[in-house]
Design an enzyme around this catalytic site. Structure first.
Site, PDB file in Angstrom:
ATOM      1  N   ASP A  90      45.385  41.218  38.822  1.00 40.11           N
ATOM      2  CA  ASP A  90      45.760  40.017  39.678  1.00 40.11           C
ATOM      3  C   ASP A  90      46.489  41.653  40.232  1.00 40.11           C
ATOM      4  O   ASP A  90      46.512  40.819  41.791  1.00 40.11           O
ATOM      5  CB  ASP A  90      46.783  39.350  38.873  1.00 40.11           C
ATOM      6  CG  ASP A  90      48.210  39.298  39.582  1.00 40.11           C
ATOM      7  OD1 ASP A  90      47.585  38.498  40.611  1.00 40.11           O
ATOM      8  OD2 ASP A  90      49.186  38.334  38.791  1.00 40.11           O
TER       9      ASP A  90
ATOM     10  N   ASP B 221      45.731  42.405  44.958  1.00 44.92           N
ATOM     11  CA  ASP B 221      45.850  41.763  45.657  1.00 44.92           C
ATOM     12  C   ASP B 221      45.857  43.226  46.884  1.00 44.92           C
ATOM     13  O   ASP B 221      45.932  43.011  48.072  1.00 44.92           O
ATOM     14  CB  ASP B 221      46.934  40.769  45.578  1.00 44.92           C
ATOM     15  CG  ASP B 221      47.405  39.706  45.210  1.00 44.92           C
ATOM     16  OD1 ASP B 221      46.139  39.397  45.242  1.00 44.92           O
ATOM     17  OD2 ASP B 221      48.225  39.329  45.667  1.00 44.92           O
TER      18      ASP B 221
END
Ligand code: NAD
Length: 370
Positions: free
Chosen positions: A251, A255
């Site tokens: 996660d 990003d």
């Protein structure tokens, strides 16, 4: 070629329908110019589905997703549904798709198009030519592990807790995806965890090493701690080919890697599930960005993230690598020619609408196919 490939298109909310309209032109172009035909069905998801059916995805649409060879999704959500009960919120449609299709491997490429090298916050020499694939485990780990909760201990101390847990089949199936991808790319996998401080990290490393030795010894495997990986991504990102990691670290790292490329409007993604009895792998493709309510309905959104998601679909669900290459090359040439949507606008370039961006891409595809 006969139209035996089934594609479910779910434009969703906000800019979703605008960018998907551009993808539909690319789908039609593929049929017309390359003989790549799809049976396309379009349906509702997110707020649009809630308004029509009172649910963020209807049972019929869910079944269509399970039956399709691939699903292409725009984006869901918007402030007009803020007051809706949690189980009917637009995001619930997305979560149901991911869960029922058992999409356990999330693929997020971080690729820098040469004409956009200046959009990155990093120096051009650090990011030019960058091409990383992050494979994130999506259905296990600390976001789902039990037990979890908030409670009060007998001595009155309040606590919140989650549980990071992985079984060996969960690690094995996502690692297989990473190794298989690496074989078609730079043949290198960095497996990322925190085995210095976490038992589940030790186990992750052990299982990935075992699988590598048994089946993928031809692929270079390196192990890296997640904190070091975050550092290396901004220090020397080009050392990576495929990064394999768990749900939580993936996660964060995906990003971080995405931002190396500079623009949300350029980022595609794929989520892959298990291979069924017929040899078909469930898969859903979607841009990384959301429904962008601030610009929805103005024909200014960048359609490339969704178009590049379609090119991933061609590559990973149908093995049509040459057709995917053509779309990506056309996108590069389009940017090289100075055409820009507002989000990637630079001095001296021509600012165009979402529709014009789509039409201009088709022209570049025509040139390449001539
Ligand atoms: P967002 O990605 O929608 O927008 C963030 C910013 O980037 C906005 O300023 C937007 O205008 C811009 N942007 C995004 N995509 C763009 C594009 N293709 N072209 C040009 N500019 C673009 O994120 P947000 O504002 O945090 O969320 C808006 C809504 O989208 C919320 O309802 C959120 O829940 C939802 N959302 C959905 C998904 C999804 O469907 N997968 C993902 C993230 C957010």
């Amino acid at each position: 070629m006969s139209a035996n490939k089934t594609l479910l298109v779910l434009p969703g909310d906000g800019i979703g329908p605008e960018v998907m309209a551009q993808v539909r032109k690319v789908v039609d172009w593929m049929d017309r110019r390359r003989g790549v035909s799809f049976d396309v069905r379009e349906d509702l998801v997110g707020g649009a589905a809630y308004d029509a059916h009172g649910a963020a995805i209807s049972d019929a649409t869910m079944q269509a997703a399970l039956d399709a060879d691939a699903v292409l999704l725009g984006a869901v959500g918007g402030p007009q549904w803020d007051g809706v009960a949690r189980e009917h919120r637009p995001e619930a449609g997305l979560l149901r798709l991911r869960k029922e299709m058992d999409l356990f491997a999330n693929l997020r490429p971080a690729m820098v198009f040469a004409p956009l090298v200046g959009a990155s916050t990093l120096k051009p020499e650090i990011v030019s030519g960058l091409d990383i694939m992050i494979v994130r485990e999506l259905t296990g780990g600390v976001y789902f592990g039990q037990p979890r909760g908030i409670d009060t201990l007998p001595d009155g101390t309040r606590r919140g807790f989650d549980n990071q847990t992985y079984t060996h089949p969960e690690i094995e199936r996502v690692a297989e995806v990473a190794f298989e991808l690496a074989r078609k790319r730079g043949n290198k996998v960095h497996s990322v965890e925190k085995s210095n401080v976490m038992e589940s990290g030790i186990f992750w490393r052990r299982e990935v090493t075992r699988l590598h030795g048994e089946t993928y010894a031809d692929v270079t495997l390196e192990h890296m701690y997640a904190d070091n990986c975050a550092m290396q991504l901004v220090r020397r990102p080009k050392q990576f080919d495929v990064i394999l990691t768990d749900n939580l670290f993936g996660d964060l790292l995906s990003d971080c890697a995405a931002m190396l490329t500079g623009s949300l409007g350029m980022l595609p993604s794929a989520s892959l599930g298990a291979v069924d009895g017929g040899g078909r792998r469930r898969a859903m493709y979607e841009p990384v960005h959301g429904s962008a309510p601030d610009i929805a309905g103005r024909d200014v959104a960048n359609p490339l993230a969704t178009i590049l998601s379609f090119s991933m679909l061609l590559r990973y669900s149908f093995g049509l690598g040459a057709d995917a290459d053509l779309i990506e090359q056309a996108a590069n040439n389009l940017l090289q020619s100075g055409i820009r949507t507002a989000d990637i606008m630079q001095d001296g370039m021509a600012r165009v609408s979402c529709t014009t961006m789509g039409d201009s891409l088709l022209r570049e595809m025509d040139k390449l196919a001539a």
